[in-house]
Each structure stands twice: as structure tokens, then as C-alpha cells.
Design an enzyme around this catalytic site. Structure first.
Site, PDB file in Angstrom:
ATOM      1  N   LYS A 148       3.415   3.213  46.538  1.00  0.00           N
ATOM      2  CA  LYS A 148       3.726   4.292  45.056  1.00  0.00           C
ATOM      3  C   LYS A 148       2.303   4.654  45.202  1.00  0.00           C
ATOM      4  O   LYS A 148       1.489   5.711  44.961  1.00  0.00           O
ATOM      5  CB  LYS A 148       4.456   3.823  44.137  1.00  0.00           C
ATOM      6  N   THR A 149       1.241   3.327  45.078  1.00  0.00           N
ATOM      7  CA  THR A 149      -0.458   3.512  45.466  1.00  0.00           C
ATOM      8  C   THR A 149      -0.732   4.609  46.237  1.00  0.00           C
ATOM      9  O   THR A 149      -1.330   5.599  45.885  1.00  0.00           O
ATOM     10  CB  THR A 149      -1.144   2.442  44.554  1.00  0.00           C
ATOM     11  N   ASP A 191       1.060   7.739  36.400  1.00  0.00           N
ATOM     12  CA  ASP A 191       1.995   6.167  37.131  1.00  0.00           C
ATOM     13  C   ASP A 191       2.364   5.492  36.239  1.00  0.00           C
ATOM     14  O   ASP A 191       2.517   5.595  34.873  1.00  0.00           O
ATOM     15  CB  ASP A 191       0.535   5.451  37.444  1.00  0.00           C
ATOM     16  N   GLU A 192       3.174   4.484  36.872  1.00  0.00           N
ATOM     17  CA  GLU A 192       4.016   3.310  36.026  1.00  0.00           C
ATOM     18  C   GLU A 192       4.576   4.243  35.042  1.00  0.00           C
ATOM     19  O   GLU A 192       4.979   3.731  34.175  1.00  0.00           O
ATOM     20  CB  GLU A 192       2.973   1.945  35.573  1.00  0.00           C
ATOM     21  N   GLN A 250      12.378  -1.061  37.610  1.00  0.00           N
ATOM     22  CA  GLN A 250      11.321  -2.191  36.302  1.00  0.00           C
ATOM     23  C   GLN A 250      10.492  -1.900  35.295  1.00  0.00           C
ATOM     24  O   GLN A 250       9.780  -2.338  35.401  1.00  0.00           O
ATOM     25  CB  GLN A 250      10.067  -1.827  37.939  1.00  0.00           C
ATOM     26  N   ARG A 269       9.299  -9.868  43.890  1.00  0.00           N
ATOM     27  CA  ARG A 269       8.114 -10.829  43.752  1.00  0.00           C
ATOM     28  C   ARG A 269       8.027 -11.459  46.071  1.00  0.00           C
ATOM     29  O   ARG A 269       6.310 -11.925  46.599  1.00  0.00           O
ATOM     30  CB  ARG A 269       7.526 -11.689  42.968  1.00  0.00           C
TER      31      ARG A 269
END
Length: 732
Positions: free
Chosen positions: A39-40, A218-219, A253, A604
């Protein structure tokens, strides 16, 4: 076709969904970016693309995120693709709020040179505004005021969801008046005041909308209500202002509800921003397919989600391993054995830093820290102090040390005035100097000094000495040392002191102190047992001092909440028992967040995933039988299973609750108690009020124990055979 020719080469690095998200224009865009989906890269590439190909003025682009580190990384990567991106506003939410308020300070009712108050400053201002509050009460009130501002609520709004007592409004009013007098702002104001200014001032609202033609977040799943309102005000979503809005996030998330994050912001984005296009990034570049299968099987049980299934780009990989273990000590040994075996593999050795051990609460780190120290496995605890470095643990050990050695000056100084009761440094010096010139203990000397002290110091010293003498008489070889440690925490006031220090950290501090109680179960309740316990801890601490956190190659010990944004080749998620993870008091939306937290932990893992579940665990100073986490069953038959589940299920019938459990108890007595104190029974306690029995079980010692959930939210354990006098059964 001509447009395609002009597309910059860096778009060739993107997969089809990422590229579609970057070149999208027009309608609002929600990029639903799964874990490990890049995504970044998408958001930074989109900033560069808008400047280079769509000729958007860089200063008209506002991109916000939640941490300074994330904002810096975003800016660096965007500038690397398009140098002119340095002129874009790439900030944290709060940094943007501060910029806005500097620009419109007078309209916001602030001094031009205002400063921003942090949590401690807020608590201090609360005490000035309402002098009747203690420091602890002021900290709690400040925390609730911050939470209210996260929801864009003022002192006259309905605050019952934050403070059911109804007392917050008056304190909030007094605080705001005092804050206005100073001309300063607090962190909550950095979001809430810009919203208020823009909603009240058409001119400023239009200026902001003309300035920022592109807004990216973002997020987004971590945004709170105030941040959502800020986005609405800036973009003019309800007025079709022409501002392009793009948010990036993952509803699966969203795990920070306790900080005010509102998952509904992302779930309802399409409704709030009509015409929204959703692009799902589901190609996962981090984990293997079998790991992602576990994650997907679990999270699909949530109702509050937009829905997506991650696709692994790295192949099938190794089958995740589920390990059933007898207890937490075996769990720690298993993890140590697994790591050492992998690191000592002569053909393909792993590094210690490949490994991460995840757990639900910080207190669970103790067993792993102890085992790793003795096995010489380097480790680092992320996001918190090592267990024995925590203030509440040091305080408890100081009291125990003084009980073992009444001449321990360091221990005496640490806890004689904690909680504070008027025994200042001069009084301490006087007692210690007199004790040094005599053969008396510090407690005996303190008692002799009482007549010469001030009234407040006299009372404090007398109380402290009485507690210590009482505790020294409470050793009982028929009990376990955990009983003594529990008495220390209760009679010293340390447990209540640390629990009330802060509404959020107080609960964690209490859990850490309880973990110390649990570790004392292995020792007899005698002076010798206490010395053995302290010796063992001192050995652990000395080993710890030599371990060195600075070692680059170290195993990571970390809570699940702190793993967000991280990845590790090999992950072990521990403590997968019902009541531990998920927590026993979770249901509805809170249970869904626990499930998302498990999803975050699973995703993770890059190459290998291990999950451990114990049949029994030391809790509240006693050994309790545990059931595997329901999340394990939700994951399905996707694991290689080691060991056998020693699950003991208890039905709703109280009389048959403890049959066939393999527990050696007086069955008649257990069944009698289980019948009377069955799950669902309403009770009343003088100190805790009304409550309901939520569990009943037999401990390792053969004692029948019930857990009561009180209306206050507190959960307490009782042994009806001995404590029935303090509980009244309510007949309906």
C-alpha cells in the site's frame, strides 16, 4: 494510447490492481489494501503520478497519516519518484492540525504563539481548574476529555458513552475555561478545533478546499470520529467541491479501538462519500499461501468487514503448526527449543532475529524472558520495558526484599512512602542514620522515631510499620508463596496505587504484578521460600544485565498490538486460550476486534507460523484449567498438530460440570458448590456491588473457584467454600 506512452516507467513496477489505483481519477477512491500488499508503494506512487502526469500543483496535495515515521517515509519515497513532491503537504494528522491552527489562531480562539499541552500538562491544568481532584483523578479526567475530543464532543454534549457517572461535564467545562485563559491547545484540539473553525466559518472552509485539491489518507482504518469530520470538512464531500479524495486502509487490521479508532469510518466510507470506487489490493508479497489461509479462515467470521481474500505471491510454503502444551513453563521451553534448534541447524541455520514471539498482554513476557536468559538466547522486548525493569514490579520486589531483609536501605527508601503518606526524605534519612548506629532493623528504628516526627509523618510511619509487621507474621508453610505476595500487594496498597495511576496503563500494571504473584506459586510460603524466590529473580536480573539489548541478532518479544506494520520470517503466537486470547470479557464488536488482532498477528509471518495453546496456566496465583481459543477452531484443519488438546469442557449443567475431568477433588463437595454457585447466578458483594457468575471451575489445588463480572466492569474470583459470607445470592 498517447496517454499510455507518456506513463512513467515506475508504473511498470506495479501489479494491475496497484496500477489501477494509481491512475484512478474523478470519484472518491477507497483502496482496500490487505496486509503485505504494497500500500505504501501505491500511495507514494500516486502522489508522484498526480504531479508528473496530471500536472497537479504539489502544494495542492495533502497526504496525512498517523506517525511521524510513516509520514517521513512517505515523503522520502514520493520525492525519490518525483522531486517536486517535496512541496506537497505530507504530514501526520496532528501536524496538519497544528499548521492549520497557526494559520487561523485568532479564529480558533488561540494565542498566536500557542503551545500544545501533552497528557501531563492536561492533568496539571485539570487540578488547577478543579482543585478538589487528586492527581490520579485529574489524570483520569484528562484522559476522558481527550477521548471526548477524539469524538468531537464538547462539555455540553452527551458524554455518557465516555463517563456514565455524569461527572465529566463539569470538569470538562472548568478545564476548557482554564485552557481558554492560557491561550493554548491540547492534542485533541489539534483535530477538533480545525473542524469547529471550518464548520463555523464558510470563508475558511472554502479557502482550505481551494488550497487542497487532492486529499489522501493512509491507514484510514485507524482514524477516529474527529479525524473523519476533519476529512469531511476539508474535502466538502457533501457539497461536491471537486476535491479528489483517496483513502487507503484495511478494515481487517483495525485494532486500536481503545485509542478511539473507529472501524465504521472505513466500513461506511461509500455512504459518506457517494460514488466511491473500491479497489482491493489482495496480492500479498509477505506471507505464503498456507499462512494466509489461516488468516482468511479466521477473519471471515467477522460480520463488520467489507470482505477480501488475500492471494499469496510466494507459493504454498510450510504448513502452520499448532502445538498443544501442558502449561506455560512447557510453552516457554518449547519456544526456546524450537529457536535453538533452528539457529544451530548446520545446513541452513536461522538467525535469532528471524524469530518473533507474540502475546496478548505484556505480562506474558516473563516466562519467555526467564527461559531465554537461562538458555542464553538473546532477546529484545519491543514496546515496553523488560519485565523486571517495570516500576510496579520493582516496587513489589522492594517490599518483598524489605520483608526478607529489614535492614535493606534501598528497598526501604523505595516503598516507605509509596503510596505517599507523609514520609518524606528527611524522615527517611533520620530513620536510616539511627538504624546504622544501632543493631535495630529499619522497622524497629522507625517505630522508635515516631514520637519525634510530625503528625503526618507519625501516621505514615506507624501505618507502614504495622503493615510490614502484619505481613511478617503471615508466613504459612501450608500455603504457597503466591499467597504472601498477594497479601503484600493488597496490604501495602501498591496494587490499588498502580491500578489507579492511569485508566489504561493501570490495568496492565496490575496484570504485571499478578504475573509476579503467579511466578511465586512454585515456592513455599516461608522466609526460606521468599529468599529462594528473590535469589532466583536476582539471578535472572543479573543474567539480563549481561544479555544486552543492543545485540542486533535477537529474538523479538512483542505484544500483538505492537506488531502492526512489522514482519518476521518465523512467528510464534502464544497463549491461544479462551480467556487469554480472546479475553474473556469480549463480545460483539470487541470480539470482532480481538479476531482482527489475531489476523494481524498471523499476517506478520513470512515463512513459518506456530501457534501454542496450554491446557493449564497460572492465573491469580493459582493454576487454572484452560480451553483452547475459539479462534483455533475457526482457523479450520489447516495446521500440523503437535501434542493433544487436554481441553476440559464444562457444560451448563452444574451437577455434572466437574465429572470426568481427571481432577482429584471431593466430587460431592464440588457438585454441591457447583449447584449453588452456577453460571448465570446473580450475586451482591458489599465492596463490588451487583454482579453475575460467568465461570466456575476447579483449580489445580482442588478448590472450587467462581469468576464474577460486576456491573462496574470489574471481574473478581472467589472461593465460595471460604468466601460465601462476602457474597449474597440474589433470588429473582
Amino acid at each position: 494510447m498517447a496517454e499510455d506512452v507518456l506513463l512513467p516507467s515506475y508504473l511498470d513496477m506495479l501489479n494491475p490492481e496497484q496500477k489501477e489505483a494509481v491512475i484512478h481519477e474523478g470519484s472518491p477512491l477507497l483502496i482496500l489494501a490487505g496486509a503485505g500488499s504494497g500500500k505504501t508503494r501505491v500511495i507514494t506512487t500516486k502522489i508522484a503520478y498526480l504531479i508528473s502526469n496530471k500536472h497537479i500543483d504539489p502544494s495542492a496535495i495533502l497526504a496525512v497519516t498517523f506517525t511521524k515515521k510513516a509520514a517521513s517515509e512517505m515523503a522520502e519515497r514520493a520525492v525519490a519518484l518525483e522531486p517536486r513532491a517535496y512541496r506537497a503537504q505530507i504530514r501526520t494528522f496532528h501536524s496538519f492540525g497544528a499548521w492549520f491552527l497557526r494559520k487561523y489562531a485568532s479564529e480558533a480562539g488561540l494565542a498566536g504563539s500557542f503551545t500544545v499541552y501533552d497528557d501531563d500538562d492536561m492533568a496539571t491544568l485539570v487540578t488547577k481548574a478543579v482543585p478538589s481532584l487528586t492527581r490520579q483523578q485529574a489524570h483520569l479526567a484528562a484522559h476522558k476529555i481527550s477521548l471526548a475530543k477524539d469524538y468531537c464532543l464538547g462539555p455540553d454534549d452527551d458524554l455518557s458513552g465516555i463517563d456514565p457517572t455524569g461527572g465529566l461535564s463539569a470538569v470538562y467545562h472548568a478545564y476548557q475555561e482554564r485552557l481558554h485563559t492560557t491561550g493554548n491547545a491540547d492534542f485533541g484540539d489539534l483535530i477538533m478545533r480545525p473542524v469547529e473553525v471550518m464548520e463555523a466559518n464558510e470563508r475558511i472552509r472554502q479557502q482550505m478546499r481551494y488550497r487542497f485539491r487532492v486529499i489522501m489518507v493512509d491507514e484510514y482504518q485507524d482514524s477516529n470520529v474527529a479525524q473523519f469530520r476533519l476529512l469531511q470538512s476539508l474535502s466538502g464531500a457533501d457539497e461536491d467541491s471537486g476535491t479528489y479524495v483517496c483513502v487507503v486502509g484495511d478494515d481487517d487490521q483495525s485494532i486500536y479501538r481503545f485509542r478511539g479508532a473507529e472501524v465504521k469510518n472505513i466500513l461506511s466510507f461509500r455512504e459518506k462519500f457517494p460514488g466511491t470506487k473500491i479497489i482491493k489490493l489482495v496480492r500479498n508479497y509477505r506471507s505464503t499461501a498456507k499462512i494466509l489461509e489461516v488468516a482468511d479462515n479466521v477473519v471471515r467470521n467477522n460480520e463488520g468487514r467489507l470482505g477480501k481474500t488475500l492471494k499469496a505471491e510466494r507459493g504454498q510454503g510450510k504448513t502452520p503448526v499448532l502445538v498443544y502444551l501442558p502449561d506455560q513453563d512447557t510453552e516457554a521451553r518449547f519456544c526456546a527449543d524450537l529457536i535453538l534448534k533452528a539457529c544451530n541447524d548446520t545446513k541452513n541455520p536461522s538467525k535469532y532475529s528471524d524469530w518473533a514471539i507474540l502475546y496478548r498482554t505484556n505480562a506474558q513476557s516473563l516466562g519467555f524472558e526467564t527461559e531465554f536468559l537461562h538458555r542464553k538466547i538473546p532477546y529484545v522486548v519491543v514496546g515496553s520495558l523488560k519485565f523486571y525493569e517495570r516500576e510496579e514490579v520493582k516496587d513489589t520486589l522492594a517490599f518483598l526484599s524489605l520483608a526478607a531483609n529489614p535492614r535493606d536501605e534501598i528497598a526501604f527508601r523505595r516503598i516507605v512512602n509509596k503510596p505517599a503518606h507523609g514520609v518524606g526524605e528527611k524522615t527517611q534519612d533520620l530513620i536510616i542514620e539511627k538504624a546504622a548506629s544501632s543493631s535495630l532493623s529499619l522497622t524497629e528504628t522507625a517505630k522508635e522515631c515516631i514520637p519525634s516526627l510530625s503528625k503526618k509523618a507519625r501516621e505514615g510511619v506507624a501505618e507502614f510499620c504495622a503493615v510490614l509487621e502484619e505481613l511478617n507474621k503471615s508466613f504459612n508453610p501450608d500455603e504457597k508463596l503466591s499467597c504472601f505476595v498477594e497479601k503484600v500487594l493488597d496490604r501495602s496498597g501498591l496494587l490499588n496505587y498502580h491500578r489507579t495511576q492511569d485508566e489504561i496503563t493501570g490495568t496492565q500494571r496490575a496484570a504485571n504484578m499478578q504475573e509476579l504473584v503467579n511466578s511465586a506459586v512454585l515456592y513455599p510460603c516461608t522466609q526460606d521460600g521468599l529468599l529462594q524466590f528473590l535469589d532466583t529473580i536476582e539471578l535472572d536480573r543479573s543474567l539480563d544485565a549481561g544479555a544486552g539489548d543492543a545485540a542486533v541478532d535477537s529474538v523479538t518479544l512483542i505484544t500483538l498490538h505492537n506488531t502492526k506494520g512489522l514482519e518476521f520470517p518465523r512467528v510464534i503466537i502464544t497463549g491461544m486460550e479462551n480467556g487469554i486470547f480472546p479475553r474473556g470479557d469480549k463480545s460483539g464488536d470487541e470480539l470482532e476486534e480481538e479476531r482482527r488482532l489475531f489476523y494481524v498477528g498471523i499476517t506478520r509471518a513470512q515463512d513459518e507460523l506456530y501457534i501454542t495453546s496450554c491446557a493449564q496456566r497460572r492465573l491469580y496465583g493459582r493454576t487454572e484449567y484452560m480451553e483452547p481459543s475459539p479462534f483455533i477452531q475457526e482457523a479450520g484443519n489447516v495446521f500440523k498438530v503437535l501434542g493433544k488438546t487436554q481441553q476440559r469442557r464444562y457444560g451448563m449443567s452444574a451437577a455434572g460440570m466437574y465429572r470426568n475431568t481427571g481432577v482429584n477433588v471431593n466430587s460431592v463437595k464440588a457438585e454441591e458448590l457447583a449447584l449453588k454457585w452456577s453460571r448465570g447466578t446473580k450475586v451482591y458483594h458489599d465492596d463490588w456491588g451487583y454482579g453475575q457468575i460467568i465461570t466456575g471451575r476447579v483449580s489445580d489445588d482442588g478448590e472450587f473457584v467462581i469468576t464474577v463480572q460486576f456491573e462496574s466492569g470489574e471481574k473478581k474470583k472467589f472461593m465460595p467454600e471460604y468466601q460465601a459470607h462476602s457474597l449474597m445470592i440474589i433470588k429473582e
